[in-house]
Design a protein around this motif. Structure first.
Motif, mmCIF file in Angstrom:
data_model
loop_
_atom_site.group_PDB
_atom_site.id
_atom_site.type_symbol
_atom_site.label_atom_id
_atom_site.label_comp_id
_atom_site.label_asym_id
_atom_site.label_seq_id
_atom_site.Cartn_x
_atom_site.Cartn_y
_atom_site.Cartn_z
ATOM 1 N N VAL A 1 -43.864 -38.167 21.196
ATOM 2 C CA VAL A 1 -43.052 -38.926 22.158
ATOM 3 C C VAL A 1 -43.864 -40.072 22.740
ATOM 4 N N SER A 2 -45.114 -39.827 23.077
ATOM 5 C CA SER A 2 -45.954 -40.876 23.657
ATOM 6 C C SER A 2 -46.125 -42.047 22.706
ATOM 7 N N VAL A 3 -46.395 -41.759 21.450
ATOM 8 C CA VAL A 3 -46.596 -42.829 20.467
ATOM 9 C C VAL A 3 -45.293 -43.583 20.236
ATOM 10 N N VAL A 4 -44.211 -42.845 20.028
ATOM 11 C CA VAL A 4 -42.930 -43.503 19.747
ATOM 12 C C VAL A 4 -42.458 -44.296 20.965
ATOM 13 N N TRP A 5 -42.489 -43.671 22.142
ATOM 14 C CA TRP A 5 -42.021 -44.350 23.345
ATOM 15 C C TRP A 5 -42.957 -45.494 23.708
ATOM 16 N N GLY A 6 -44.237 -45.261 23.578
ATOM 17 C CA GLY A 6 -45.201 -46.302 23.919
ATOM 18 C C GLY A 6 -45.161 -47.497 22.988
ATOM 19 N N SER A 7 -44.786 -47.266 21.740
ATOM 20 C CA SER A 7 -44.729 -48.381 20.802
ATOM 21 C C SER A 7 -43.411 -49.147 20.872
ATOM 22 N N THR A 8 -42.469 -48.666 21.673
ATOM 23 C CA THR A 8 -41.171 -49.335 21.799
ATOM 24 C C THR A 8 -41.338 -50.781 22.233
ATOM 25 N N TYR A 9 -42.173 -51.016 23.221
ATOM 26 C CA TYR A 9 -42.299 -52.367 23.778
ATOM 27 C C TYR A 9 -42.992 -53.304 22.792
ATOM 28 N N LEU A 10 -43.942 -52.778 22.040
ATOM 29 C CA LEU A 10 -44.557 -53.578 20.977
ATOM 30 C C LEU A 10 -43.520 -53.863 19.898
ATOM 31 N N GLY A 11 -42.716 -52.868 19.550
ATOM 32 C CA GLY A 11 -41.660 -53.062 18.564
ATOM 33 C C GLY A 11 -40.656 -54.123 19.006
ATOM 34 N N ILE A 12 -40.337 -54.140 20.286
ATOM 35 C CA ILE A 12 -39.434 -55.161 20.818
ATOM 36 C C ILE A 12 -40.062 -56.540 20.656
ATOM 37 N N ALA A 13 -41.332 -56.656 20.996
ATOM 38 C CA ALA A 13 -42.010 -57.952 20.884
ATOM 39 C C ALA A 13 -42.007 -58.446 19.436
ATOM 40 N N VAL A 14 -42.227 -57.543 18.490
ATOM 41 C CA VAL A 14 -42.221 -57.924 17.075
ATOM 42 C C VAL A 14 -40.809 -58.315 16.646
ATOM 43 N N ALA A 15 -39.800 -57.538 17.048
ATOM 44 C CA ALA A 15 -38.419 -57.822 16.659
ATOM 45 C C ALA A 15 -37.922 -59.146 17.230
ATOM 46 N N LEU A 16 -38.420 -59.527 18.392
ATOM 47 C CA LEU A 16 -37.973 -60.780 19.010
ATOM 48 C C LEU A 16 -38.434 -62.008 18.236
ATOM 49 N N SER B 1 -45.622 -57.550 26.197
ATOM 50 C CA SER B 1 -45.025 -56.225 25.997
ATOM 51 C C SER B 1 -45.763 -55.174 26.829
ATOM 52 N N GLY B 2 -47.058 -55.361 27.021
ATOM 53 C CA GLY B 2 -47.822 -54.420 27.841
ATOM 54 C C GLY B 2 -47.373 -54.426 29.289
ATOM 55 N N LEU B 3 -47.146 -55.622 29.843
ATOM 56 C CA LEU B 3 -46.668 -55.698 31.223
ATOM 57 C C LEU B 3 -45.276 -55.101 31.339
ATOM 58 N N ALA B 4 -44.404 -55.363 30.371
ATOM 59 C CA ALA B 4 -43.058 -54.781 30.391
ATOM 60 C C ALA B 4 -43.146 -53.253 30.362
ATOM 61 N N ALA B 5 -44.046 -52.713 29.549
ATOM 62 C CA ALA B 5 -44.203 -51.262 29.460
ATOM 63 C C ALA B 5 -44.699 -50.682 30.775
ATOM 64 N N VAL B 6 -45.654 -51.349 31.419
ATOM 65 C CA VAL B 6 -46.191 -50.858 32.690
ATOM 66 C C VAL B 6 -45.112 -50.900 33.768
ATOM 67 N N ILE B 7 -44.342 -51.973 33.831
ATOM 68 C CA ILE B 7 -43.275 -52.072 34.834
ATOM 69 C C ILE B 7 -42.243 -50.971 34.603
ATOM 70 N N CYS B 8 -41.858 -50.748 33.367
ATOM 71 C CA CYS B 8 -40.883 -49.691 33.056
ATOM 72 C C CYS B 8 -41.452 -48.309 33.355
ATOM 73 N N ALA B 9 -42.749 -48.126 33.177
ATOM 74 C CA ALA B 9 -43.375 -46.840 33.467
ATOM 75 C C ALA B 9 -43.359 -46.536 34.958
ATOM 76 N N MET B 10 -43.189 -47.552 35.785
ATOM 77 C CA MET B 10 -43.179 -47.343 37.233
ATOM 78 C C MET B 10 -41.785 -47.035 37.782
ATOM 79 N N VAL B 11 -40.765 -47.038 36.955
ATOM 80 C CA VAL B 11 -39.404 -46.772 37.429
ATOM 81 C C VAL B 11 -39.296 -45.435 38.166
ATOM 82 N N PRO B 12 -39.841 -44.325 37.647
ATOM 83 C CA PRO B 12 -39.734 -43.068 38.409
ATOM 84 C C PRO B 12 -40.363 -43.160 39.793
ATOM 85 N N LEU B 13 -41.460 -43.897 39.921
ATOM 86 C CA LEU B 13 -42.090 -44.063 41.234
ATOM 87 C C LEU B 13 -41.152 -44.796 42.185
ATOM 88 N N TRP B 14 -40.544 -45.889 41.703
ATOM 89 C CA TRP B 14 -39.619 -46.639 42.550
ATOM 90 C C TRP B 14 -38.415 -45.789 42.946
#
Length: 160
Positions: A38-53, A117-130
């Motif tokens: 899950v960590s690898v797949v979920w963590g690579s999502t944002y990199l995958g988005i950057a590549v797809a864009l 993509s790294g900043l997007a991933a970090v911001i999304c990772a903070m959603v539960p905190l918010w």
């Protein structure tokens, strides 16, 4: 080699390392493997988005991603014999999907045109905190909730 001579040879092989573990250790190992997957797949999502864009517009990429995901989930559900949603539930499911997937995820994908993509991933990772902070007055976090939020914040800090 014939199947008659192959069978005893296979039967005499030692069991693999996973089979030699106790049931509790095997469950723990499989749990950690599931977590790592899950960590690898979920963590690579944002990199995958950057590549797809590089090849798709944000909305085009989201549409393709969720159309493929929906087809896969529907097919897997049918294969496993899952029941279809009741017709009365379809409007609520459609609204939830439109808001969560189409709007929220489209905004995340669009944002990757402007931030890494790294900043997007970090911001999304903070959603539960918010969410925890926004519901503090109505649903205060218990000791475990505060510990989980702190660990999540430490994890985000490590990522940055």
């Amino acid at each position: 080699m014939s199947t008659q001579t192959l069978a005893p040879a296979l039967a005499s092989r030692r069991p693999n390392a996973l089979a030699r573990l106790s049931a509790s250790r095997r469950r723990a190992l499989l749990g950690w493997l599931a977590y790592a997957t899950v960590s690898v797949v979920w963590g690579s999502t944002y990199l995958g988005i950057a590549v797809a864009l590089r090849s798709f517009t944000p909305l085009g990429m989201v549409a393709i991603r969720f159309a493929l995901g929906a087809a896969l989930c529907l097919g897997l559900g049918r294969l496993l014999g899952e029941a279809r949603p009741a017709p009365r539930d379809v409007p609520a499911l459609a609204i939830t999907g439109a808001v969560l997937l189409a709007v929220c995820n489209s905004l995340v994908v669009w944002s990757e045109l402007h931030v890494s993509s790294g900043l997007a991933a970090v911001i999304c990772a903070m959603v539960p905190l918010w969410l925890g902070l926004m519901t503090l007055r109505t649903e205060p976090l218990g000791r475990r909730g505060r510990l989980g939020a702190l660990l999540g914040l430490v994890g985000v800090a490590v990522l940055t």
